[in-house]
Design an enzyme around this catalytic site. Sequence first.
Site, PDB file in Angstrom:
ATOM      1  N   TYR A 227       0.690  -1.111   0.187  1.00  0.00           N
ATOM      2  CA  TYR A 227      -0.192   0.089  -0.013  1.00  0.00           C
ATOM      3  C   TYR A 227       0.983   1.240   0.015  1.00  0.00           C
ATOM      4  O   TYR A 227       0.746   2.118  -0.750  1.00  0.00           O
ATOM      5  CB  TYR A 227      -0.928  -0.002   1.127  1.00  0.00           C
ATOM      6  CG  TYR A 227      -1.636   1.455   1.490  1.00  0.00           C
ATOM      7  CD1 TYR A 227      -2.625   1.822   0.589  1.00  0.00           C
ATOM      8  CD2 TYR A 227      -1.226   2.024   2.533  1.00  0.00           C
ATOM      9  CE1 TYR A 227      -3.366   2.980   0.953  1.00  0.00           C
ATOM     10  CE2 TYR A 227      -1.913   3.229   2.576  1.00  0.00           C
ATOM     11  CZ  TYR A 227      -2.768   3.775   1.963  1.00  0.00           C
ATOM     12  OH  TYR A 227      -3.549   4.964   2.309  1.00  0.00           O
TER      13      TYR A 227
HETATM   14  O1  LIG Z   1      -2.595   7.198   7.448  1.00  0.00           O
HETATM   15  C1  LIG Z   1      -2.019   6.365   6.661  1.00  0.00           C
HETATM   16  O2  LIG Z   1      -1.165   6.038   6.355  1.00  0.00           O
HETATM   17  C2  LIG Z   1      -3.006   4.907   6.814  1.00  0.00           C
HETATM   18  O3  LIG Z   1      -3.938   5.051   7.947  1.00  0.00           O
HETATM   19  C3  LIG Z   1      -4.713   3.754   8.062  1.00  0.00           C
HETATM   20  O4  LIG Z   1      -3.836   2.655   8.335  1.00  0.00           O
HETATM   21  P1  LIG Z   1      -3.444   2.254  10.078  1.00  0.00           P
HETATM   22  O5  LIG Z   1      -2.962   3.624  10.655  1.00  0.00           O
HETATM   23  O6  LIG Z   1      -2.720   1.174   9.663  1.00  0.00           O
HETATM   24  O7  LIG Z   1      -4.771   2.373  10.456  1.00  0.00           O
HETATM   25  P2  LIG Z   1      -5.645   1.111  11.295  1.00  0.00           P
HETATM   26  O8  LIG Z   1      -5.623  -0.055  10.334  1.00  0.00           O
HETATM   27  O9  LIG Z   1      -6.992   1.640  11.758  1.00  0.00           O
HETATM   28  O10 LIG Z   1      -4.676   0.645  12.391  1.00  0.00           O
HETATM   29  C4  LIG Z   1      -4.605   1.735  13.605  1.00  0.00           C
HETATM   30  C5  LIG Z   1      -3.690   1.115  14.541  1.00  0.00           C
HETATM   31  O11 LIG Z   1      -4.377  -0.175  15.340  1.00  0.00           O
HETATM   32  C6  LIG Z   1      -3.385  -1.108  15.137  1.00  0.00           C
HETATM   33  N1  LIG Z   1      -4.261  -2.479  15.033  1.00  0.00           N
HETATM   34  C7  LIG Z   1      -4.797  -2.704  13.935  1.00  0.00           C
HETATM   35  C8  LIG Z   1      -5.623  -3.808  13.668  1.00  0.00           C
HETATM   36  C9  LIG Z   1      -5.559  -4.442  14.652  1.00  0.00           C
HETATM   37  O12 LIG Z   1      -6.332  -5.573  14.858  1.00  0.00           O
HETATM   38  N2  LIG Z   1      -4.955  -4.321  15.920  1.00  0.00           N
HETATM   39  C10 LIG Z   1      -4.409  -3.378  16.202  1.00  0.00           C
HETATM   40  O13 LIG Z   1      -3.873  -3.089  17.224  1.00  0.00           O
HETATM   41  C11 LIG Z   1      -2.485  -1.012  14.052  1.00  0.00           C
HETATM   42  O14 LIG Z   1      -1.168  -1.531  14.262  1.00  0.00           O
HETATM   43  C12 LIG Z   1      -2.308   0.491  13.979  1.00  0.00           C
HETATM   44  O15 LIG Z   1      -1.272   0.834  14.842  1.00  0.00           O
HETATM   45  C13 LIG Z   1      -5.470   3.456   6.771  1.00  0.00           C
HETATM   46  O16 LIG Z   1      -6.229   2.268   7.108  1.00  0.00           O
HETATM   47  C14 LIG Z   1      -4.627   3.545   5.524  1.00  0.00           C
HETATM   48  O17 LIG Z   1      -5.595   3.243   4.491  1.00  0.00           O
HETATM   49  C15 LIG Z   1      -3.734   4.772   5.681  1.00  0.00           C
HETATM   50  O18 LIG Z   1      -4.510   5.606   5.088  1.00  0.00           O
END
Ligand SMILES: O=C(O)[C@H]1O[C@H](OP(=O)(O)OP(=O)(O)OC[C@H]2O[C@@H](n3ccc(=O)[nH]c3=O)[C@H](O)[C@@H]2O)[C@H](O)[C@@H](O)[C@H]1O
Length: 443
Positions: free
Chosen positions: A250
């Site tokens: 991504y």
């Molecule tokens: O700003 C971005 O660049 C991205 O933001 C978002 O990604 P992320 O920041 O990864 O958000 P998100 O999935 O909500 O996980 C949030 C937290 O929960 C943790 N997480 C996640 C899943 C889980 O089961 N457990 C967990 O602890 C996980 O480790 C993380 O620390 C957008 O989806 C992406 O499209 C992109 O735009």
Amino acid sequence: MSLLKTVAVSNNNIQLPSTPGKFKPEKYQPYNHFMIHRLRLSKLTLWSSIFLAFILFFFILSPPSPSPSPATNTRQSWGGHHWEKRVTNSARTNSDSGLTVLVTGAAGFVGFHVSLSLKRRGDGVLGLDNFNRYYDQNLKRARQKVLSRAGVFVVEGDINDAALLRKLFDVVLFTHVMHLAAQAGVRYAMQNPHSYVHSNVAGFVNLLEVSKAANPQPAMVWASSSSVYGLNSKVPFSEKDRTDQPASLYAATKKAGEAIAHSYNHIYGLSITGLRFFTVYGPWGRPDMAYFFFTKDILKGKQITVFEGADGGTVARDFTYIDDIVTGCLGALDTAKRSTGSGGKKKGPAQFRIYNLGNTSPVAVSELVRILEKLLKVKAKKKVMAMPRNGDVQFTHANISRAHRELGYMPTTDLETGLTKFVKWYLDFYSPSRKKVAPSSSW
Ligand SMILES: O=C(O)[C@H]1O[C@H](OP(=O)(O)OP(=O)(O)OC[C@H]2O[C@@H](n3ccc(=O)[nH]c3=O)[C@H](O)[C@@H]2O)[C@H](O)[C@@H](O)[C@H]1O
């Protein structure tokens, strides 16, 4: 068949059956056998000619179809007088100074909010969305209905469909493109890598191709991502920091998008602004994001998995509330300079910008869960586990001084305030008694 039969009878005095294969001569006669063979051949030739003529006839008469989109269906769902009228009405501004904006991904989370805000302040807005099945289509359809009531028409189509894009640019002289259509999600890239290339690379190039050829060329603002910082460990992340170590496909496609955008700016004079969004959340959000499915699972009493870093380190995000992101997007549109090219030819250097749109205040994922427990009044069943190697990064933190200086961007919503609004929306939207699609308050 009857014609053949008549000819055969008159010439040879042979009774040919109306159903092939049922004819049995009384005794073997070489001459008869030869004639029957010839008749069968001519029958075959006649039918083949009729069949070929039919195919040719339909081939000549059928109009050229738009290029198919592998992401969605290939049926053409656009075109015609009524459709064009809806397009022009939706794109009409309320004032001479208003922008005329094509918003791609308009039925998505950020696209929905940006479209509404633009429309409310009097800009002309036309939406485009392929309504794919990455997450619940009902939510996208519900957003579409709200947009429709606000006067925003969302054209159903894919950014890979060049014929559709050209048609839209023929019908409307867009001053701006707000490009938010993308394959989102960091972890899903391991399951469906091609969808990222299809939307974030091929689709983006397609949109740039049509935009660069348009006359006038629109100015483009598009969604990059905080994920481009990848394994960068210098915090807070500044636009000047390295972005050559993506941790997920991504992130790699978003980084590729930034490089591709630069080349179109350089060659064709397209004005382009990339916005690096930091974990955007809020009402009408994306069900694939942690805050959203944590809420759902906590309410259902299902276990949630909370990641922690190596050696029990904190995993944190610079969670950014949707309204703050929308002000950043509108700031970028309002300060975008015109493209300099026209009809595919550059006339001079054009603006090229990249901004972080974050909250400048990272919060641990464990704290996110604590806030949700408090708001939902339900204790979460948590399983804490080491962050799997799935493309996630441990920490994000935006330096927003450039966006503040040049766009006037200044986020105002802390995580608890934003989650309070999200939970209120969530409980309302998914309430069993709620009349589907009619939001109770003014998001
Ligand atoms: O700003 C971005 O660049 C991205 O933001 C978002 O990604 P992320 O920041 O990864 O958000 P998100 O999935 O909500 O996980 C949030 C937290 O929960 C943790 N997480 C996640 C899943 C889980 O089961 N457990 C967990 O602890 C996980 O480790 C993380 O620390 C957008 O989806 C992406 O499209 C992109 O735009």
